[in-house]
Scaffold this active site. Structure first.
Site, mmCIF file in Angstrom:
data_model
loop_
_atom_site.group_PDB
_atom_site.id
_atom_site.type_symbol
_atom_site.label_atom_id
_atom_site.label_comp_id
_atom_site.label_asym_id
_atom_site.label_seq_id
_atom_site.Cartn_x
_atom_site.Cartn_y
_atom_site.Cartn_z
ATOM 1 N N LYS A 11 47.055 35.642 47.702
ATOM 2 C CA LYS A 11 48.071 36.636 47.532
ATOM 3 C C LYS A 11 49.294 36.517 48.439
ATOM 4 O O LYS A 11 50.459 36.988 48.247
ATOM 5 C CB LYS A 11 47.500 38.006 47.702
ATOM 6 C CG LYS A 11 46.771 38.554 46.560
ATOM 7 C CD LYS A 11 46.440 39.890 46.432
ATOM 8 C CE LYS A 11 45.521 40.321 45.503
ATOM 9 N NZ LYS A 11 44.825 41.597 45.420
ATOM 10 N N LYS B 277 47.295 39.619 33.966
ATOM 11 C CA LYS B 277 48.365 40.362 33.707
ATOM 12 C C LYS B 277 49.978 39.911 34.098
ATOM 13 O O LYS B 277 51.028 40.387 33.698
ATOM 14 C CB LYS B 277 48.277 41.687 34.465
ATOM 15 C CG LYS B 277 48.184 41.635 35.875
ATOM 16 C CD LYS B 277 48.077 43.089 36.450
ATOM 17 C CE LYS B 277 48.171 43.114 38.111
ATOM 18 N NZ LYS B 277 47.099 42.861 38.611
ATOM 19 N N LYS C 269 43.539 31.213 33.607
ATOM 20 C CA LYS C 269 43.073 32.256 33.058
ATOM 21 C C LYS C 269 44.069 33.310 32.417
ATOM 22 O O LYS C 269 45.147 33.584 32.870
ATOM 23 C CB LYS C 269 42.612 33.104 34.485
ATOM 24 C CG LYS C 269 41.156 32.794 34.529
ATOM 25 C CD LYS C 269 40.290 33.300 35.913
ATOM 26 C CE LYS C 269 39.987 34.534 35.597
ATOM 27 N NZ LYS C 269 39.207 35.293 36.790
#
Ligand code: TRP
Length: 331
Positions: A114, A200, A197
């Site tokens: 992240k 969002k 994948k």
């Protein structure tokens, strides 16, 4: 004998779940409810580890709660609540932070991923201690089983280490939980970029099926999913990621194994196949969407339900927190 305790949660970080969340988590949680004493949380304290607009966050918490219920989480049987409504989470997080090594926390791959883009300077301390808060979530409920995707496995391993360390240092206080990695169908890929994948944060909205999309839009996205030029309907993740993804989706929607679907569609064209996938997805999601919108139409009732469940959760969590504080010499 009582059913074993199960705990899991999702972040309220978008306006709608996508098909990957639905198949990878919600469908499986729903099935596990009858065999476990389940707690499902909406982890808003985790969501604020990255900036959130307050009004949007509040709305997303309700929307996620409504989707949980519409998707089959029964709030009378399972405890469905909002993490920040139970103060013990933040409190136990602090106690656990004091026995977490700085190096240990630094090795969490999700934090490294992240912060890879923006750099650690841009990240909050909350993002760094995110896994410790997750450990508090799990340990407060004497959890035995934690169903998660494999991206969360390392966090559950940390939770186990912290529980064992605490028990060794301060006396048996916590149940040591086990991760249950959610099954193969869990990996749903982007319809336009089937090597990644479904996420969002995809660049192209056409690749993502949102639970709250209009059914016609969902069907259209599936009909325009990327496939290949071979023209045969068979699973082959490396050579045919698009078709394989659609087979996995159809298998999850219908409960039919992929091998049986391959037989069923042998010799058929992609058009017929995609229509079948679109019909199956719409048949499954349209009622969930309807029910979600219905629940969102009465926010006061939804809030009442979440409050009542937070009270149930707090009873369990407060008792565990008291035990931990006492063990550490704080009471
Ligand atoms: N970190 C998890 C995720 O992003 C969400 C989560 C928070 C969770 N607390 C949890 C999952 C406790 C399982 C148990 O998917």
């Amino acid at each position: 004998m009582a059913n074993p305790r199960l705990y899991s949660g999702m972040q309220p970080s978008s306006g709608s779940l996508h098909l990957g969340n639905y198949i990878g988590a919600l469908q499986q949680w729903r099935a596990m409810q009858s065999d476990f004493d389940a707690f499902f949380s909406i982890v808003d304290l985790h969501a604020i580890t990255v900036p959130q607009a307050p009004d949007v966050l509040r709305e997303q918490v309700r929307t996620l709660a409504a989707q949980y219920i519409a998707g089959g989480i029964d709030p009378d049987r399972s405890c469905l609540y909002v993490q920040s409504h139970v103060a013990a989470h933040a409190q136990l997080q602090w106690l656990l932070a004091t026995i977490t090594g700085f190096g240990e926390a630094s090795r969490m791959t999700q934090f490294k991923d992240k912060t890879a883009k923006g750099g650690q300077e841009a990240a909050s301390v909350g993002l760094f201690t995110y896994p410790v808060l997750m450990a508090a979530d799990i340990l407060l409920y004497d959890t035995e089983v934690v169903p998660v995707g494999d991206d969360q496995k390392q966090h559950v391993e940390l939770t186990r280490d912290l529980a064992e360390r605490f028990n060794k240092r301060f006396g048996k206080t916590f149940t040591v939980p086990k991760p249950v990695i959610l099954a193969g169908g869990a990996r749903i890929y982007d319809l336009q970029a089937p090597e990644s994948k479904m996420s969002k944060s995809a660049d192209n909205d056409k690749g993502v099926i949102w639970l709250l999309d209009e059914p016609a839009r969902t069907a259209k996205k599936i009909r325009s999913a990327v496939t290949d030029t071979e023209g045969s309907i068979r699973a082959d993740r490396a050579e045919k990621p698009g078709v394989t993804n659609l087979l996995d989706i159809l298998a999850a929607m219908t409960g039919t194994p992929v091998a049986a679907l391959e037989e069923e569609f042998a010799g058929q064209g992609y058009g017929v196949f995609k229509t079948a996938v679109a019909d199956a997805v719409v048949a499954e999601l349209a009622p969930v969407r309807e029910r979600t919108l219905e629940l969102l139409g009465d926010p006061a009732e939804l809030d009442r339900l979440l409050d009542a469940n937070a009270e149930r959760a707090a009873e369990v969590a407060d008792a565990t927190l008291a035990r931990a504080m006492e063990a550490m010499g704080l009471r």
